[in-house]
Design a protein around this motif. Structure first.
Motif, mmCIF file in Angstrom:
data_model
loop_
_atom_site.group_PDB
_atom_site.id
_atom_site.type_symbol
_atom_site.label_atom_id
_atom_site.label_comp_id
_atom_site.label_asym_id
_atom_site.label_seq_id
_atom_site.Cartn_x
_atom_site.Cartn_y
_atom_site.Cartn_z
ATOM 1 N N ASN A 67 0.801 -1.229 0.000
ATOM 2 C CA ASN A 67 0.000 0.000 0.000
ATOM 3 C C ASN A 67 0.833 1.278 0.000
ATOM 4 O O ASN A 67 0.488 2.254 0.650
ATOM 5 C CB ASN A 67 -0.985 0.013 1.173
ATOM 6 N N ARG A 68 1.935 1.280 -0.760
ATOM 7 C CA ARG A 68 2.741 2.490 -0.929
ATOM 8 C C ARG A 68 2.357 3.239 -2.197
ATOM 9 O O ARG A 68 2.444 4.461 -2.257
ATOM 10 C CB ARG A 68 4.222 2.124 -0.990
ATOM 11 N N ILE A 69 1.987 2.468 -3.217
ATOM 12 C CA ILE A 69 1.680 3.024 -4.534
ATOM 13 C C ILE A 69 0.464 2.317 -5.110
ATOM 14 O O ILE A 69 0.026 1.290 -4.588
ATOM 15 C CB ILE A 69 2.865 2.847 -5.516
ATOM 16 N N VAL A 70 -0.060 2.870 -6.201
ATOM 17 C CA VAL A 70 -1.112 2.205 -6.972
ATOM 18 C C VAL A 70 -0.743 2.248 -8.444
ATOM 19 O O VAL A 70 -0.002 3.122 -8.887
ATOM 20 C CB VAL A 70 -2.502 2.847 -6.754
ATOM 21 N N ASP A 71 -1.236 1.278 -9.181
ATOM 22 C CA ASP A 71 -1.103 1.209 -10.637
ATOM 23 C C ASP A 71 0.344 1.278 -11.142
ATOM 24 O O ASP A 71 0.649 2.083 -12.021
ATOM 25 C CB ASP A 71 -1.948 2.305 -11.278
ATOM 26 N N PRO A 72 1.238 0.426 -10.639
ATOM 27 C CA PRO A 72 2.606 0.442 -11.171
ATOM 28 C C PRO A 72 2.676 -0.223 -12.549
ATOM 29 O O PRO A 72 2.012 -1.229 -12.786
ATOM 30 C CB PRO A 72 3.389 -0.384 -10.143
ATOM 31 N N TYR A 73 3.448 0.371 -13.443
ATOM 32 C CA TYR A 73 3.653 -0.238 -14.753
ATOM 33 C C TYR A 73 4.913 0.333 -15.397
ATOM 34 O O TYR A 73 5.401 1.398 -15.020
ATOM 35 C CB TYR A 73 2.435 -0.050 -15.665
ATOM 36 N N LEU A 74 5.424 -0.402 -16.378
ATOM 37 C CA LEU A 74 6.617 0.010 -17.108
ATOM 38 C C LEU A 74 6.236 0.928 -18.261
ATOM 39 O O LEU A 74 5.198 0.743 -18.904
ATOM 40 C CB LEU A 74 7.350 -1.217 -17.659
ATOM 41 N N VAL A 75 7.105 1.894 -18.527
ATOM 42 C CA VAL A 75 6.890 2.880 -19.582
ATOM 43 C C VAL A 75 8.064 2.820 -20.557
ATOM 44 O O VAL A 75 9.223 2.889 -20.139
ATOM 45 C CB VAL A 75 6.805 4.300 -18.972
ATOM 46 N N GLU A 76 7.758 2.702 -21.835
ATOM 47 C CA GLU A 76 8.799 2.732 -22.862
ATOM 48 C C GLU A 76 9.409 4.117 -22.933
ATOM 49 O O GLU A 76 8.688 5.119 -22.961
ATOM 50 C CB GLU A 76 8.218 2.389 -24.234
ATOM 51 N N VAL A 77 10.731 4.173 -22.965
ATOM 52 C CA VAL A 77 11.436 5.452 -23.058
ATOM 53 C C VAL A 77 12.556 5.356 -24.081
ATOM 54 O O VAL A 77 12.963 4.272 -24.485
ATOM 55 C CB VAL A 77 12.026 5.878 -21.687
ATOM 56 N N THR A 78 13.043 6.502 -24.468
ATOM 57 C CA THR A 78 14.296 6.597 -25.210
ATOM 58 C C THR A 78 15.260 7.353 -24.319
ATOM 59 O O THR A 78 14.849 8.176 -23.486
ATOM 60 C CB THR A 78 14.132 7.339 -26.557
ATOM 61 N N VAL A 79 16.544 7.091 -24.494
ATOM 62 C CA VAL A 79 17.568 7.784 -23.719
ATOM 63 C C VAL A 79 18.571 8.367 -24.700
ATOM 64 O O VAL A 79 19.204 7.643 -25.453
ATOM 65 C CB VAL A 79 18.279 6.821 -22.733
ATOM 66 N N GLU A 80 18.656 9.700 -24.703
ATOM 67 C CA GLU A 80 19.613 10.397 -25.565
ATOM 68 C C GLU A 80 20.373 11.391 -24.721
ATOM 69 O O GLU A 80 19.760 12.226 -24.037
ATOM 70 C CB GLU A 80 18.888 11.126 -26.693
ATOM 71 N N ASN A 81 21.687 11.293 -24.755
ATOM 72 C CA ASN A 81 22.545 12.190 -23.980
ATOM 73 C C ASN A 81 22.143 12.239 -22.507
ATOM 74 O O ASN A 81 22.130 13.293 -21.883
ATOM 75 C CB ASN A 81 22.531 13.604 -24.580
ATOM 76 N N GLY A 82 21.742 11.089 -21.973
ATOM 77 C CA GLY A 82 21.360 10.994 -20.564
ATOM 78 C C GLY A 82 19.965 11.488 -20.251
ATOM 79 O O GLY A 82 19.513 11.408 -19.122
ATOM 80 N N GLU A 83 19.246 11.981 -21.235
ATOM 81 C CA GLU A 83 17.888 12.499 -21.053
ATOM 82 C C GLU A 83 16.869 11.417 -21.395
ATOM 83 O O GLU A 83 16.887 10.847 -22.481
ATOM 84 C CB GLU A 83 17.659 13.721 -21.946
ATOM 85 N N VAL A 84 15.976 11.141 -20.448
ATOM 86 C CA VAL A 84 14.943 10.127 -20.625
ATOM 87 C C VAL A 84 13.680 10.789 -21.162
ATOM 88 O O VAL A 84 13.212 11.783 -20.619
ATOM 89 C CB VAL A 84 14.627 9.425 -19.289
ATOM 90 N N THR A 85 13.151 10.228 -22.255
ATOM 91 C CA THR A 85 11.938 10.747 -22.876
ATOM 92 C C THR A 85 10.968 9.598 -23.085
ATOM 93 O O THR A 85 11.344 8.559 -23.631
ATOM 94 C CB THR A 85 12.250 11.387 -24.244
ATOM 95 N N ALA A 86 9.719 9.784 -22.647
ATOM 96 C CA ALA A 86 8.690 8.773 -22.855
ATOM 97 C C ALA A 86 8.384 8.669 -24.348
ATOM 98 O O ALA A 86 8.361 9.677 -25.055
ATOM 99 C CB ALA A 86 7.439 9.120 -22.074
ATOM 100 N N ARG A 87 8.125 7.456 -24.791
ATOM 101 C CA ARG A 87 7.849 7.239 -26.211
ATOM 102 C C ARG A 87 6.393 7.492 -26.586
ATOM 103 O O ARG A 87 6.075 7.660 -27.753
ATOM 104 C CB ARG A 87 8.252 5.825 -26.608
ATOM 105 N N HIS A 88 5.501 7.492 -25.609
ATOM 106 C CA HIS A 88 4.082 7.695 -25.875
ATOM 107 C C HIS A 88 3.625 9.024 -25.276
ATOM 108 O O HIS A 88 4.077 9.435 -24.216
ATOM 109 C CB HIS A 88 3.252 6.544 -25.295
ATOM 110 N N PHE A 89 2.697 9.675 -25.952
ATOM 111 C CA PHE A 89 2.225 10.997 -25.563
ATOM 112 C C PHE A 89 1.713 11.038 -24.127
ATOM 113 O O PHE A 89 2.067 11.932 -23.368
ATOM 114 C CB PHE A 89 1.125 11.435 -26.544
ATOM 115 N N ARG A 90 0.877 10.083 -23.749
ATOM 116 C CA ARG A 90 0.310 10.067 -22.394
ATOM 117 C C ARG A 90 1.414 10.034 -21.349
ATOM 118 O O ARG A 90 1.369 10.735 -20.337
ATOM 119 C CB ARG A 90 -0.610 8.858 -22.212
#
Length: 110
Positions: A67-90
């Motif tokens: 009961n620390r969190i709700v709805d955990p899930y993995l998110v696709e990302v790209t990593v460029e120059n150490g910057e993480v960016t989600a691949r999907h708009f949401r």
């Protein structure tokens, strides 16, 4: 860091990924980081391989059961120059914060 290669997973999102959820008490978006769950998207740990992604999923299930969190899930990302960016708009919105007032919230800090 160079751009990460996208690898297929047996099921679920393609690698690399980060783990996200919502804080149980206030509903704020959180990310699995080195010290546990963090509100800072820049502190999210990136899984580049299947074994690490499975470890993150197991941590999400454990913290959900505790009961620390709700709805955990993995998110696709790209990593460029150490910057993480989600691949999907949401997920990009979840990483940055609300779009209604960009001068407020997480996005104002970065």
């Amino acid at each position: 860091m160079a751009e990460s290669k996208v690898a297929a997973r047996g099921k679920g999102p393609k690698l690399p990924v980060i783990m996200t959820a919502n804080d149980l008490l206030d509903g704020e978006v959180v990310f699995l980081g080195a010290e546990g769950w963090t509100f800072d998207p820049h502190g999210a740990l990136v899984a580049e391989d299947e074994e690490t992604a499975e470890r993150y999923e197991a941590q999400g299930r454990q913290d959900l059961a505790a009961n620390r969190i709700v709805d955990p899930y993995l998110v696709e990302v790209t990593v460029e120059n150490g910057e993480v960016t989600a691949r999907h708009f949401r997920e990009a919105i979840r990483l940055k914060g609300p779009t209604i007032h960009p001068e407020m919230g997480k996005q104002a800090e970065y």
